[in-house]
Design a protein around this motif. Structure first.
Motif, PDB file in Angstrom:
ATOM      1  N   ALA A   1      31.679  15.895 -74.801  1.00 22.06           N
ATOM      2  CA  ALA A   1      32.053  17.039 -73.820  1.00 22.06           C
ATOM      3  C   ALA A   1      31.507  18.497 -74.333  1.00 22.06           C
ATOM      4  N   LEU A   2      31.623  18.804 -75.627  1.00 21.99           N
ATOM      5  CA  LEU A   2      31.164  20.031 -75.838  1.00 21.99           C
ATOM      6  C   LEU A   2      29.531  20.184 -75.696  1.00 21.99           C
TER       7      LEU A   2
ATOM      8  N   GLN B   1      24.820  22.919 -70.152  1.00 20.71           N
ATOM      9  CA  GLN B   1      24.916  23.659 -69.122  1.00 20.71           C
ATOM     10  C   GLN B   1      25.204  25.125 -69.414  1.00 20.71           C
ATOM     11  N   ASN B   2      24.713  25.604 -70.435  1.00 16.54           N
ATOM     12  CA  ASN B   2      24.861  27.107 -70.874  1.00 16.54           C
ATOM     13  C   ASN B   2      25.965  27.501 -70.743  1.00 16.54           C
ATOM     14  N   LEU B   3      26.986  26.839 -70.772  1.00 19.83           N
ATOM     15  CA  LEU B   3      28.496  27.307 -70.677  1.00 19.83           C
ATOM     16  C   LEU B   3      29.120  27.429 -71.878  1.00 19.83           C
TER      17      LEU B   3
ATOM     18  N   GLY C   1      23.646  10.646 -70.891  1.00 15.33           N
ATOM     19  CA  GLY C   1      23.655  12.125 -70.675  1.00 15.33           C
ATOM     20  C   GLY C   1      22.635  13.032 -71.341  1.00 15.33           C
ATOM     21  N   VAL C   2      21.827  12.653 -72.079  1.00 15.48           N
ATOM     22  CA  VAL C   2      21.359  13.428 -73.003  1.00 15.48           C
ATOM     23  C   VAL C   2      19.865  13.663 -72.392  1.00 15.48           C
ATOM     24  N   ASP C   3      19.869  14.284 -70.955  1.00 14.67           N
ATOM     25  CA  ASP C   3      19.080  14.479 -70.264  1.00 14.67           C
ATOM     26  C   ASP C   3      18.010  15.709 -70.565  1.00 14.67           C
TER      27      ASP C   3
ATOM     28  N   LYS D   1      24.918  11.196 -60.417  1.00 14.81           N
ATOM     29  CA  LYS D   1      25.561  10.351 -61.408  1.00 14.81           C
ATOM     30  C   LYS D   1      25.958  11.489 -62.430  1.00 14.81           C
ATOM     31  N   SER D   2      27.364  11.522 -62.698  1.00 13.17           N
ATOM     32  CA  SER D   2      27.901  12.332 -63.754  1.00 13.17           C
ATOM     33  C   SER D   2      28.104  11.912 -64.894  1.00 13.17           C
ATOM     34  N   TYR D   3      27.932  12.594 -66.035  1.00  9.17           N
ATOM     35  CA  TYR D   3      28.295  11.979 -67.427  1.00  9.17           C
ATOM     36  C   TYR D   3      29.673  12.540 -67.731  1.00  9.17           C
ATOM     37  N   ALA D   4      30.216  13.610 -67.186  1.00  6.65           N
ATOM     38  CA  ALA D   4      31.367  14.436 -67.326  1.00  6.65           C
ATOM     39  C   ALA D   4      32.634  13.454 -67.598  1.00  6.65           C
TER      40      ALA D   4
END
Ligand SMILES: NC(=O)C1=CN([C@@H]2O[C@H](COP(=O)(O)OP(=O)(O)OC[C@H]3O[C@@H](n4cnc5c(N)ncnc54)[C@H](OP(=O)(O)O)[C@@H]3O)[C@@H](O)[C@H]2O)C=CC1
Ligand SMILES: O=C1O[C@H](COP(=O)(O)O)[C@@H](O)[C@H](O)[C@H]1O
Length: 504
Positions: free
Chosen positions: A43-44, A50-52, A84-86, A429-432
């Protein structure tokens, strides 16, 4: 005069809050555990993608074994396996440079002194300013002790305006008395606004969307009451069993594990009055009012079960009592259901049926809102079907509305059709996992999607008498086969009201 472009960006700004946290260090206790590897580090990393995350940032994992050499590669492996390592390995490599490890036993005071120095050194190198987010990804018996030791070693308060916050994992207590004690023990050293009791269901998109669906649209809320709604069902069905967690589950069971927290959190969003704003304090007031308005539950309005051997997805599976490290005569419940009544004007006479269970026929988590029929059927074809609104939390998250529609042709025949919105189709598709949002919110100091002390005690006030009543009555378990929809008592709970469980 504002241009159209200007007014859109102003509107967007008013709908989103600050989204990059202050420089800080996230310190994860329980870093070699399952949760850290499967959920927290991925998650981190997704936040980094996403540069968050702030520029000045570090993660420090804490657990007892000396994993300083293997921790980062191991976590990297978890992230890659989770998908999700896109943005390629380069971005991941950069993220892993920010990941550190510090070994200590949780009850070793010298270890806390060492950790304090380690974190201060990182502050010096990185400019993280003494801000800390401690994440207690540990077994519940450590929650109070670790918090108090962090405080004892002077790490629970930041210097100047540097914030220090704590995310506490679930389960938060096992009954009302233990939840109160845990609250007291933690409040002895922390302020409530430092405490973030996590319930990962509040990080799930569809759950977060319930207040938006209700209060950011004008077409649903006028119907959201006893004038139009017949009843509401909330289902948390899992097809998996206890996944090797015998000792944990023997002490927990379905009511403590899922119903008291995840399902009750969902229910509060479905049933609450509109808060004055979507700020933490305002939302918490409304959620608490819902839980406090729920009538004590008569034991006849509950049903419980334990799975026996059966077939799930065509595979033979063992019963609960045959699971590893489970008492072969266990009375623990792997299924719990109940009928709740909310004593307020909006919900007078509208039952909420809730259920959660393991080894059920399929994995479905959803809220089903069943509307009342029109007062008169002018089409004269017997009973009309009710409109049904489904908020599908997982899998295939989305929203659908079922309604009666004329079948094309020369006769007037009505059939049920559905309008469906599907998250993956619309947004990809979301990996969240939900932890992204919750970790970010905790770094930003926004507790809206976290449980509050008073709220946890309110749900335990409701659930503890049921647990006590169940513990006093031996049941003839197992009473449902793995792969079925649960015990017949749960079906009877609705049948006696002329209703039935629904799954979309
Ligand atoms: N796993 C999941 O999917 C979910 C977990 N949770 C909650 O998250 C928390 C953590 O769960 P999970 O990751 O599965 O647990 P694990 O048992 O996998 O991990 C526990 C961690 O604590 C460490 N630890 C245990 N005892 C000590 C000690 N005396 N001193 C130092 N370190 C110690 C372990 O280190 P070591 O490796 O050396 O034993 C390990 O890092 C629990 O509260 C659980 O209820 C909530 C929702 C989902
Ligand atoms: O907290 C828990 O939740 C999971 C279900 O979470 P989900 O995100 O997979 O729906 C449950 O399996 C577990 O027993 C419980 O501890």
């Amino acid at each position: 005069m504002a241009t159209q472009e200007n007014s859109v960006s102003q509107a967007e700004a008013s709908q989103t809050k600050q989204n990059t946290p202050d420089p800080c260090i996230v310190v994860i206790f329980g870093a070699s555990g399952d949760l850290t590897k499967r959920k927290l580090l991925p998650a981190l990393y997704h936040l980094e993608q996403q540069n968050l995350l702030p520029e000045k940032f570090a993660v420090v994992g804490v657990a007892r074994r000396d994993l300083s050499k293997t921790f980062a590669p191991d976590m990297k492996d978890g992230i890659v396996k989770g998908g999700g390592v896109d943005q390629g390995e380069a971005k991941l490599g950069k993220f892993m440079e920010r990941v550190h490890y510090f070994a200590t036993e949780f009850d070793n005071d010298e270890g806390y002194e060492g950790l304090k120095k380690y974190l201060a050194d990182l502050d010096g190198k990185l400019g993280t300013g003494g801000r800390r987010l401690f994440y207690l990804a540990v077994a519940p018996e450590f929650f109070a002790d670790i918090t108090q030791r962090i405080a004892k070693h002077g790490m629970a308060k930041g210097e100047g305006d540097a914030w220090v916050r704590f995310i506490i994992e679930k389960p938060f207590g096992t009954d009302l008395a233990s939840a109160k004690k845990l609250n007291d023990d933690i409040h002895a050293v922390l302020e409530e606004d430092q405490i973030f009791r996590i319930d990962h269901y509040l990080g799930k998109e569809v759950v977060q969307n319930i207040p938006i669906f209700r209060f950011a649209n004008s077409i649903f809320e006028p119907l959201w009451n006893s004038n139009y709604i017949d009843h509401i069902q909330i289902t948390g069905a899992e097809s998996i069993g206890i996944e090797g967690r015998g000792p944990f589950y023997e002490g927990a069971g379905a009511l403590r594990d899922v119903l008291q927290n995840h399902v009750m959190e969902v229910l509060s969003f479905v049933a609450m009055e509109p808060p004055t704003s979507f700020e933490s304090a305002a939302v918490r007031i409304e959620k608490l009012k819902v839980w406090k308005a729920i009538r004590p539950v008569p034991i006849e309005d509950t049903a419980r079960g334990q799975y026996g051997p059966g077939k799930v997805d065509g595979q033979d599976v063992i019963g609960y009592r045959q699971e590893d490290r489970v008492n072969p005569e266990s009375q623990q419940v792997t299924y719990a259901a109940m009928k709740l009544s909310i004593d307020n004007l909006r919900w007078a006479g509208v039952p909420f049926y809730i259920r959660a269970g393991k080894r059920l026929a399929s994995r479905v988590t959803e809220v089903v809102v069943v509307f009342k029929q029109p007062l008169r059927n002018i089409f004269g074809q017997g009973e009309l079907e009710p409109n049904v609104l489904t908020l599908r939390i997982q899998p295939d998250d989305g929203i659908s509305v079922q309604f009666g529609n004329k079948v094309p042709g020369p006769t007037t025949t009505i059939d049920q059709v559905a309008m469906t919105f599907n998250y993956a189709q619309k947004f990809g598709k979301s990996y969240a996992s939900g932890y992204e949002r919750l970790l970010l919110d905790a770094m930003l100091g926004d507790g809206t999607l976290f449980a509050e002390g008073a709220g946890v005690e309110a749900t335990w006030t409701l659930m503890t008498p049921i647990l006590e009543a169940w513990e006093g009555q031996i049941k003839d378990f197992p009473n449902y086969a793995a792969g079925s929809w649960g015990p017949k008592e749960a079906d009877e709970l609705l049948q006696r009201d002329g209703r039935e469980w629904r799954v979309s």
